[in-house]
Design a protein around this motif. Structure first.
Motif, PDB file in Angstrom:
ATOM      1  N   UNK A   1      30.781  39.110  45.686  1.00 34.94           N
ATOM      2  CA  UNK A   1      31.076  38.034  44.609  1.00 34.94           C
ATOM      3  C   UNK A   1      30.851  39.154  43.148  1.00 34.94           C
ATOM      4  N   UNK A   2      31.622  38.663  42.282  1.00 31.85           N
ATOM      5  CA  UNK A   2      31.464  39.394  40.995  1.00 31.85           C
ATOM      6  C   UNK A   2      32.211  38.419  39.763  1.00 31.85           C
TER       7      UNK A   2
ATOM      8  N   UNK B   1      43.447  35.658  43.948  1.00 29.09           N
ATOM      9  CA  UNK B   1      43.564  36.243  45.255  1.00 29.09           C
ATOM     10  C   UNK B   1      42.451  37.370  45.454  1.00 29.09           C
ATOM     11  N   UNK B   2      43.018  38.246  46.266  1.00 31.69           N
ATOM     12  CA  UNK B   2      42.460  39.491  46.833  1.00 31.69           C
ATOM     13  C   UNK B   2      42.883  40.841  46.212  1.00 31.69           C
TER      14      UNK B   2
ATOM     15  N   UNK C   1      47.173  42.377  43.215  1.00 32.73           N
ATOM     16  CA  UNK C   1      46.525  41.075  43.872  1.00 32.73           C
ATOM     17  C   UNK C   1      47.435  40.423  44.762  1.00 32.73           C
ATOM     18  N   UNK C   2      46.833  39.977  45.634  1.00 35.00           N
ATOM     19  CA  UNK C   2      47.713  39.131  46.563  1.00 35.00           C
ATOM     20  C   UNK C   2      46.838  37.925  47.016  1.00 35.00           C
ATOM     21  N   UNK C   3      47.542  36.602  46.624  1.00 33.70           N
ATOM     22  CA  UNK C   3      46.661  35.270  46.930  1.00 33.70           C
ATOM     23  C   UNK C   3      47.521  34.923  47.983  1.00 33.70           C
ATOM     24  N   UNK C   4      46.648  34.605  49.167  1.00 37.17           N
ATOM     25  CA  UNK C   4      46.987  33.984  50.428  1.00 37.17           C
ATOM     26  C   UNK C   4      47.447  32.674  50.385  1.00 37.17           C
ATOM     27  N   UNK C   5      46.988  31.879  49.433  1.00 41.11           N
ATOM     28  CA  UNK C   5      47.122  30.464  49.362  1.00 41.11           C
ATOM     29  C   UNK C   5      48.173  29.894  48.509  1.00 41.11           C
ATOM     30  N   UNK C   6      48.936  28.960  48.943  1.00 43.36           N
ATOM     31  CA  UNK C   6      49.551  28.233  47.848  1.00 43.36           C
ATOM     32  C   UNK C   6      49.066  27.639  46.837  1.00 43.36           C
TER      33      UNK C   6
ATOM     34  N   UNK D   1      54.862  24.577  44.765  1.00 47.08           N
ATOM     35  CA  UNK D   1      53.715  25.697  45.135  1.00 47.08           C
ATOM     36  C   UNK D   1      54.192  26.914  45.581  1.00 47.08           C
ATOM     37  N   UNK D   2      53.428  28.157  45.558  1.00 51.48           N
ATOM     38  CA  UNK D   2      53.822  29.240  45.783  1.00 51.48           C
ATOM     39  C   UNK D   2      52.518  30.248  46.106  1.00 51.48           C
ATOM     40  N   UNK D   3      52.899  31.356  46.701  1.00 50.44           N
ATOM     41  CA  UNK D   3      51.886  32.342  46.817  1.00 50.44           C
ATOM     42  C   UNK D   3      52.371  33.647  45.894  1.00 50.44           C
ATOM     43  N   UNK D   4      51.300  34.009  45.458  1.00 48.67           N
ATOM     44  CA  UNK D   4      51.509  35.086  44.202  1.00 48.67           C
ATOM     45  C   UNK D   4      51.104  36.436  44.681  1.00 48.67           C
ATOM     46  N   UNK D   5      51.930  37.494  44.295  1.00 48.27           N
ATOM     47  CA  UNK D   5      51.712  39.014  44.470  1.00 48.27           C
ATOM     48  C   UNK D   5      52.020  39.596  43.176  1.00 48.27           C
ATOM     49  N   UNK D   6      50.837  40.037  42.490  1.00 50.56           N
ATOM     50  CA  UNK D   6      50.756  40.545  41.108  1.00 50.56           C
ATOM     51  C   UNK D   6      50.409  41.744  40.969  1.00 50.56           C
TER      52      UNK D   6
END
Length: 125
Positions: free
Chosen positions: A108-109, A56-57, A73-78, A35-40
């Motif tokens: 929401x979108x 993510x956000x 985009x940064x996903x804070x969750x593994x 598992x990992x966190x992704x920053x894209x």
């Protein structure tokens, strides 16, 4: 053309990483327990791909030279790599808001091809 990894379909760039598609994008352990966190950061021609989405956000976006734009985009969750997602293309959407139990308002979108936007209301309910 395999619809696996990162691919283009109907003018949109998409990812399909389940079950082993992530390894077609970049070298990584492609297993559910890795598992990992992704920053894209996504960059694209703004006229061809006005919508840039990932997990993510959305933390930053803007215009660039030459008619391009970007979104970070940064996903804070593994999460396992098979849940990694990127979409870049010309999409329509519907928007709404939700207030959590703690009182925080969340935007929401939901996105779709323009021709199908009229069918999205049931997904938002």
């Amino acid at each position: 053309t395999q619809l696996s990894g990162l691919y283009q379909s109907s003018g949109m760039y998409c990812t399909q990483c389940e079950a082993e598609g992530f390894r077609r994008i970049t070298p990584m352990l492609d297993r559910p327990d890795a598992m990992g966190k992704y920053k894209v950061r996504i960059e694209a021609d703004k006229s061809k791909c006005p919508i840039l989405l990932s997990n993510g956000n959305l933390v930053k976006s803007g215009d660039m030279d030459g008619g391009k734009h970007f979104a970070e985009w940064e996903d804070p969750f593994n999460k396992p790599s098979y849940l990694f997602a990127v979409v870049a293309g010309d999409l329509g959407s519907i928007k709404d808001a939700f207030t959590t139990k703690s009182g925080r308002k969340v935007q929401l979108e939901i996105f779709s091809e323009h021709a199908n936007v009229g069918q999205l209301d049931c997904a938002m309910e």
